[in-house]
Structure formats: C-alpha cells, structure tokens
Enzyme design. Structure first.
Site, PDB file in Angstrom:
ATOM      1  N   GLU A   1      69.062 102.407  47.838  1.00 38.49           N
ATOM      2  CA  GLU A   1      70.533 102.502  47.840  1.00 38.49           C
ATOM      3  C   GLU A   1      70.851 103.957  48.137  1.00 38.49           C
ATOM      4  O   GLU A   1      70.660 104.822  47.280  1.00 38.49           O
ATOM      5  CB  GLU A   1      71.096 102.123  46.467  1.00 38.49           C
ATOM      6  CG  GLU A   1      70.658 100.764  45.938  1.00 38.49           C
ATOM      7  CD  GLU A   1      71.475  99.616  46.494  1.00 38.49           C
ATOM      8  OE1 GLU A   1      72.396  99.878  47.308  1.00 38.49           O
ATOM      9  OE2 GLU A   1      71.198  98.467  46.151  1.00 38.49           O
TER      10      GLU A   1
ATOM     11  N   LYS B   1      62.940 107.216  36.074  1.00 39.93           N
ATOM     12  CA  LYS B   1      62.975 108.664  36.333  1.00 39.93           C
ATOM     13  C   LYS B   1      64.435 109.001  36.622  1.00 39.93           C
ATOM     14  O   LYS B   1      64.893 108.922  37.761  1.00 39.93           O
ATOM     15  CB  LYS B   1      62.066 109.011  37.514  1.00 39.93           C
ATOM     16  CG  LYS B   1      61.425 110.381  37.466  1.00 39.93           C
ATOM     17  CD  LYS B   1      62.390 111.541  37.361  1.00 39.93           C
ATOM     18  CE  LYS B   1      63.024 111.902  38.677  1.00 39.93           C
ATOM     19  NZ  LYS B   1      64.125 112.911  38.506  1.00 39.93           N
TER      20      LYS B   1
ATOM     21  N   CYS C   1      78.916 107.007  45.697  1.00 38.63           N
ATOM     22  CA  CYS C   1      78.450 106.655  47.033  1.00 38.63           C
ATOM     23  C   CYS C   1      79.476 105.825  47.792  1.00 38.63           C
ATOM     24  O   CYS C   1      79.512 105.830  49.012  1.00 38.63           O
ATOM     25  CB  CYS C   1      77.138 105.900  46.926  1.00 38.63           C
ATOM     26  SG  CYS C   1      77.276 104.468  45.835  1.00 38.63           S
TER      27      CYS C   1
ATOM     28  N   GLU D   1      77.727 113.235  54.964  1.00 39.23           N
ATOM     29  CA  GLU D   1      78.132 112.977  53.577  1.00 39.23           C
ATOM     30  C   GLU D   1      78.343 114.296  52.833  1.00 39.23           C
ATOM     31  O   GLU D   1      77.433 115.119  52.755  1.00 39.23           O
ATOM     32  CB  GLU D   1      77.061 112.139  52.850  1.00 39.23           C
ATOM     33  CG  GLU D   1      77.542 111.721  51.464  1.00 39.23           C
ATOM     34  CD  GLU D   1      76.473 110.977  50.653  1.00 39.23           C
ATOM     35  OE1 GLU D   1      75.317 111.428  50.625  1.00 39.23           O
ATOM     36  OE2 GLU D   1      76.822 109.954  50.036  1.00 39.23           O
TER      37      GLU D   1
HETATM   38  P1  NAD Z   1      68.758 112.789  45.251  1.00 41.77           P
HETATM   39  O1  NAD Z   1      68.207 112.008  46.377  1.00 41.77           O
HETATM   40  O2  NAD Z   1      68.655 114.256  45.301  1.00 41.77           O
HETATM   41  O3  NAD Z   1      68.043 112.373  43.872  1.00 41.77           O
HETATM   42  C1  NAD Z   1      68.040 111.042  43.395  1.00 41.77           C
HETATM   43  C2  NAD Z   1      66.865 110.859  42.451  1.00 41.77           C
HETATM   44  O4  NAD Z   1      65.656 110.987  43.198  1.00 41.77           O
HETATM   45  C3  NAD Z   1      66.762 111.923  41.345  1.00 41.77           C
HETATM   46  O5  NAD Z   1      66.295 111.319  40.171  1.00 41.77           O
HETATM   47  C4  NAD Z   1      65.737 112.886  41.909  1.00 41.77           C
HETATM   48  O6  NAD Z   1      65.086 113.635  40.911  1.00 41.77           O
HETATM   49  C5  NAD Z   1      64.797 111.929  42.608  1.00 41.77           C
HETATM   50  N1  NAD Z   1      63.972 112.528  43.679  1.00 41.77           N
HETATM   51  C6  NAD Z   1      64.232 113.638  44.417  1.00 41.77           C
HETATM   52  N2  NAD Z   1      63.221 113.854  45.290  1.00 41.77           N
HETATM   53  C7  NAD Z   1      62.318 112.865  45.113  1.00 41.77           C
HETATM   54  C8  NAD Z   1      61.083 112.527  45.729  1.00 41.77           C
HETATM   55  N3  NAD Z   1      60.552 113.273  46.697  1.00 41.77           N
HETATM   56  N4  NAD Z   1      60.445 111.421  45.318  1.00 41.77           N
HETATM   57  C9  NAD Z   1      60.960 110.630  44.347  1.00 41.77           C
HETATM   58  N5  NAD Z   1      62.126 110.905  43.713  1.00 41.77           N
HETATM   59  C10 NAD Z   1      62.799 112.008  44.099  1.00 41.77           C
HETATM   60  O7  NAD Z   1      70.253 112.303  45.075  1.00 41.77           O
HETATM   61  P2  NAD Z   1      71.336 112.877  44.079  1.00 41.77           P
HETATM   62  O8  NAD Z   1      71.799 114.201  44.611  1.00 41.77           O
HETATM   63  O9  NAD Z   1      70.837 112.778  42.684  1.00 41.77           O
HETATM   64  O10 NAD Z   1      72.490 111.778  44.239  1.00 41.77           O
HETATM   65  C11 NAD Z   1      73.458 111.820  45.225  1.00 41.77           C
HETATM   66  C12 NAD Z   1      73.131 110.884  46.361  1.00 41.77           C
HETATM   67  O11 NAD Z   1      72.951 109.568  45.847  1.00 41.77           O
HETATM   68  C13 NAD Z   1      74.238 110.762  47.361  1.00 41.77           C
HETATM   69  O12 NAD Z   1      73.706 110.790  48.657  1.00 41.77           O
HETATM   70  C14 NAD Z   1      74.854 109.404  47.082  1.00 41.77           C
HETATM   71  O13 NAD Z   1      75.506 108.806  48.163  1.00 41.77           O
HETATM   72  C15 NAD Z   1      73.668 108.643  46.650  1.00 41.77           C
HETATM   73  N6  NAD Z   1      74.046 107.468  45.854  1.00 41.77           N
HETATM   74  C16 NAD Z   1      73.932 106.228  46.423  1.00 41.77           C
HETATM   75  C17 NAD Z   1      74.313 105.095  45.716  1.00 41.77           C
HETATM   76  C18 NAD Z   1      74.198 103.718  46.323  1.00 41.77           C
HETATM   77  O14 NAD Z   1      74.266 102.749  45.572  1.00 41.77           O
HETATM   78  N7  NAD Z   1      74.018 103.576  47.624  1.00 41.77           N
HETATM   79  C19 NAD Z   1      74.815 105.233  44.419  1.00 41.77           C
HETATM   80  C20 NAD Z   1      74.923 106.512  43.876  1.00 41.77           C
HETATM   81  C21 NAD Z   1      74.525 107.623  44.601  1.00 41.77           C
END
Ligand code: NAD
Length: 478
Positions: A246, A171, A280, A382
């Site tokens: 992550e 997804k 991240c 963040e």
């Molecule tokens: P997000 O949490 O909004 O979304 C991530 C994914 O989760 C998307 O595909 C989204 O559609 C899905 N999602 C959203 N709500 C959901 C739910 N209730 N159930 C299941 N899936 C759901 O994050 P984002 O805005 O896409 O990405 C940015 C964030 O990701 C930042 O906080 C960043 O630090 C983090 N990030 C972490 C790493 C790591 O390796 N630790 C790497 C990259 C990004």
C-alpha cells in the site's frame, strides 16, 4: 520519559542502543525506542514461527474471541491511546479521538466477525466432481507500517492476519512507536499465546530490511512510501513470498461546475488538509472546471483562514504539526519548487508563529498553490503535507486526462450533481478507489489499495482474508 521495548514471545525486551522519539508539537524527546537489528528480528521471527501451528489449530471462533477482547481493551483505553497517538504524530487530539482510535477498534471487531462469515468457493462439476477452496494460514507475516496513522494501519493488518491463523511480527515506524507498544501491552493483557503477536522497533533500513529478507517470513504486508515499497518488493520477489504493498498517492479532487459548490469546497478542504495532508488518500491535486476555478480557490482559502492550527492537545485544534523536522523541510522544499515552477501561493506557505514550547514544533500553514502546470513536479509528486495545487480544466475529457497523468493511482474524489457524468468519470480514472460527492467514507468490506505506483494487491473485507491466507483447491471425483 517513556521506555518503549520490543515485544517478543510474550516478553518485553530492551536493546543495547535506542532511537529518540520526538514530539512533533514541541520538538521534545518523549520516549526511547529500541534500535533493533538482525538479532532481534531473528528472535521475533523464531517466536512467531514456533507459535504459528498452535495458533492456527485453535478454532476460528477462539481466534475471533481473542480479537474481540483486544477490541474491548482498546476501547477501555481509548482516551489514553488517543493522547499517545496525538503526542507521537502531532495530530490534533480531536482527530485521533474521532478517527484513529475508533477505526483501530473497528478493525479488530470487523475482522473478528468477518472471519466467522467467510465462505470460500465451492465449484461442482455436473455429477462428476466437486471443487472446494480452503483458506490456509500463510505462516509468519511481517507487518510494516508508516507514521501517519500508526495504530489504525497496524490494526488493519494485524486483525485479519491473526484471524486467519497467522502469527505476526510488526515493525511500526520508528517515528511513532507509542501505540504499537500499547497494543502489545493489550495483547499481553488478553492472554494471546506468546509469540503470536510480536513487535520489533527500529529503523526501516535495519530492522525493517532484516524482517522482509527473513526467509521464515512468508508474507509481507507493507504500507509506506513508493520508493520503500520498491525495495520491499525486490527483497521478496526472488523468493516468491506473498507481498501486499500500500504505497503513495497524488490523488485528484475533481470539481465540476454543476457540483453543490459549498459541499465540494468543504470536501476539497477536508481531503486536502485532514491530518495536515498526511494521509495517503488526501486530495492534493484539486482539478476545477474553469468557470468556477476562482470561486473554489476563494472558498477554500476562506475556510483555511478560519482553521485553528496549534496545540494538538487542545480539543478545538484542527491542524497540528507535521511528523518531523525533516518532513517539514521536505514539504517546504516542494513549496519553494512550486514557486520556481511558476506557481503562486493563494494561501499559507509559511510557518505559523505559535507560543511557548509550540514554537519549537514542526508546524506549517495550510497552503494552496495556483497557476502551476498540472505536469509540474510539485503538482505530480507526492508531497504528503498540507499543500494542495489547484488546476483548471475545460471539459470531462481533460479532467480525466489530468487525473490520470500522474504515476500514482490510489484514490480520487469527484464532485458533480450529474449522475451519469459521475459514473463515467469514476470508471475512467485509473485509481483503486473513487469517491463521488464525498471523501474517505470508509466501509471495511470494500477493496482498498492502489494501481500504478500506488501499490500491489487489495486489502479490506474478504480481500484481506484472501491476502492473509493461501487458497487451496481440493477436487473430489464423485
Ligand atoms: P516509509 O516508506 O519511509 O516507511 C514506512 C515503514 O517502512 C516504516 O516502518 C519504515 O521504518 C519502514 N522501512 C523503511 N525502509 C525500509 C526498508 N528498506 N525495508 C523495510 N522497511 C522499511 O513511509 P513513511 O514516511 O513512514 O510513510 C509515508 C508514506 O506512506 C507516504 O508515501 C504515504 O502515501 C504512504 N502511505 C500509504 C498508505 C496506503 O494505504 N496506500 C497509507 C498510509 C501511508
């Protein structure tokens, strides 16, 4: 206009309603994305479930060969993928070409090989027994990924999951679906058995939520925000399904006065602003020894002033657009908050004026804020954009306590020429990864992941092989 479709059981599937995929550089709609719900998730999980026994019965070598063929096809289409990733995320094409796509190819190659060299443990008990460990596939894995490194992070999960004999339902972020769609096309090209690799597009609260709650999904590997990670953890905890998280970060870049200043300043800029600060691992809290605070701020400012911000398609561009209008507003909200909390803008803070269609893009100047308490919200939450806050410290103990006073614990970088200080400080920082005199130097064998609110579990090398399998011990009496 591109039409993105779901990829289920080896076939392209449309949905009744769709989501607009917007180019961050121009604000134009570039694709329609399926808005999937329970029905599409059910179909994808059923396909993955049906395909799993056959896939896991293939020899490890056969699965490895499929992954190598995927890597070859990714490589052959690297230029197209680079352009798609840049179009979808707003990142400079030069960055997608040097980081995102090569890393995605490397992930498939690395895990295709790693699985062949896996050697789970063997524990003999004198002359009386022998224990050995089997790594069995977990089953259907849900792979949920964010928008900042779309193909890079999807390949980071898909390659080890498939290598270990699992089948997957991916997804991707609804904001950046293009390269996941291209990966599905490649998977079809190389003839992966239908149902082994599935992609369901859609909103997180709809498709994502349905996927993580699905009882036939036996493992969830999620990369995204901490708040979303908590929801995912809640959905999987009561049914004891494997979950790897992550999550977010607020990573310190710690610069000591004895550091190679030029390298440290360059490193702090790279850590702060690569991918518009939307990684991240980005170092968004720059902690600097008091005596060199002004020198570091000036050095960073000088470098930022020379950075070329603009059209992501231009190979000389160094800073592109933020991923969406809403995200830029969030980041701007934090700049405003920083000023209210007593910070001063040392550089940037506004929107750049860009010509033509780029005037409608979601660009923001790289921004440095000084004079803020290290405990301020803008310095501890963040932001995930091109904004760093700089804070002075007096001694090692204070540098360590400032590094540890945030809720996150993902990564850190330490800049010093004093070898024992480097080791001491690295060991004292509560984070999953520490770099010394470098930033984001990646080795796919090492554990990757965070402590505290930055996540749960580790992926990378053998850690990924463990994550995407069930370890079973067999004890044989002799
Ligand atoms: P997000 O949490 O909004 O979304 C991530 C994914 O989760 C998307 O595909 C989204 O559609 C899905 N999602 C959203 N709500 C959901 C739910 N209730 N159930 C299941 N899936 C759901 O994050 P984002 O805005 O896409 O990405 C940015 C964030 O990701 C930042 O906080 C960043 O630090 C983090 N990030 C972490 C790493 C790591 O390796 N630790 C790497 C990259 C990004």
């Amino acid at each position: 206009m591109r039409e993105i479709r779901n990829f289920i059981a080896g076939e392209w599937k449309s949905t009744a309603s769709s989501i607009d995929d917007v180019s961050p550089a121009t604000g134009e709609v570039v694709a329609w994305v399926p808005r999937s719900g329970q029905a599409e998730v059910d179909a994808a999980v059923a396909a993955a479930r049906e395909a799993q026994p056959g896939w896991s019965r293939l020899s490890t070598q056969e699965r490895s060969r499929y992954l190598l063929r995927i890597a070859e096809r990714l490589e052959a289409r690297a230029e197209e993928l680079t352009n798609l990733e840049s179009l979808d995320t707003g990142k400079p094409v030069a960055l997608a070409a040097s980081m995102d796509i090569p890393r995605a190819i490397a992930n498939f190659r690395f895990f295709a090989n790693a699985v062949l060299h896996d050697s789970p443990g063997c524990h003999p008990v004198d002359q009386s027994a022998i224990n050995y460990t089997l790594r069995k596939p977990v089953g259907v894995c849900a792979l949920i990924t964010p928008w900042n490194l779309p193909l890079y992070l999807l390949s980071w999960k898909a390659a080890p999951a498939l290598a270990m004999g699992n089948t997957v339902v991916c997804k991707p972020s609804e904001l950046t679906p293009l390269t996941a769609h291209a990966l599905a096309d490649i998977v079809r090209d190389v003839g992966l058995p239908p149902g082994v690799f599935n992609v369901v597009h859609g909103y997180g609260a709809e498709a994502g939520d349905a996927l993580v709650r699905h009882r036939d999904v036996k493992l969830v590997s999620f990369t995204g925000g901490t708040q979303t990670g908590a929801k995912v953890a809640e959905a999987t905890a009561a049914s004891f399904r494997k979950t790897s998280l992550e999550l977010g970060g607020k990573n310190p870049t710690i610069v000591f006065a004895d550091a190679d200043r030029a390298k440290a300043i360059e490193g702090a800029v790279r850590a702060g602003f690569t991918n518009q600060g939307q990684i991240c691992l980005c170092g968004s809290r720059v902690l600097v020894e008091q005596s060199i605070h002004d020198e570091v701020v000036e050095g960073m400012t000088r470098r930022l002033a020379k950075m070329r911000i603009g059209d992501p398609k231009d190979p000389s561009t160094q800073l592109g657009a933020l991923v969406s209008a809403a995200h830029r507003e969030k980041v701007e909200g934090y700049i405003k908050l920083a000023l209210e909390e007593g910070g001063k803008i040392a550089h940037g803070g506004g929107r750049p004026r860009l010509p033509g269609p780029l005037a409608n893009g979601f660009f923001l100047e790289p921004t440095i804020i000084t004079g803020l308490s290290s405990k301020a919200r803008a310095a501890t939450e963040e932001i995930f954009g091109p904004v760093v806050t700089v804070h002075p410290f007096d001694d090692d103990a204070r540098a360590i306590s400032m590094a540890n006073e945030v809720r996150y614990g993902l990564a850190a970088s330490v800049w010093t020429r004093d070898l024992s200080r480097a080791h001491r400080v690295a060991a004292a920082i509560d984070s999953g990864m520490v770099w010394v005199n470098t930033w984001m130097m990646r080795d796919l064998r090492v554990p990757f992941g965070g402590m505290k609110d930055s996540g749960l579990g580790r992926e990378g090398g053998v850690y990924s092989l463990e994550t995407f399998s069930e370890a079973r011990n067999v004890c044989v009496a002799l």
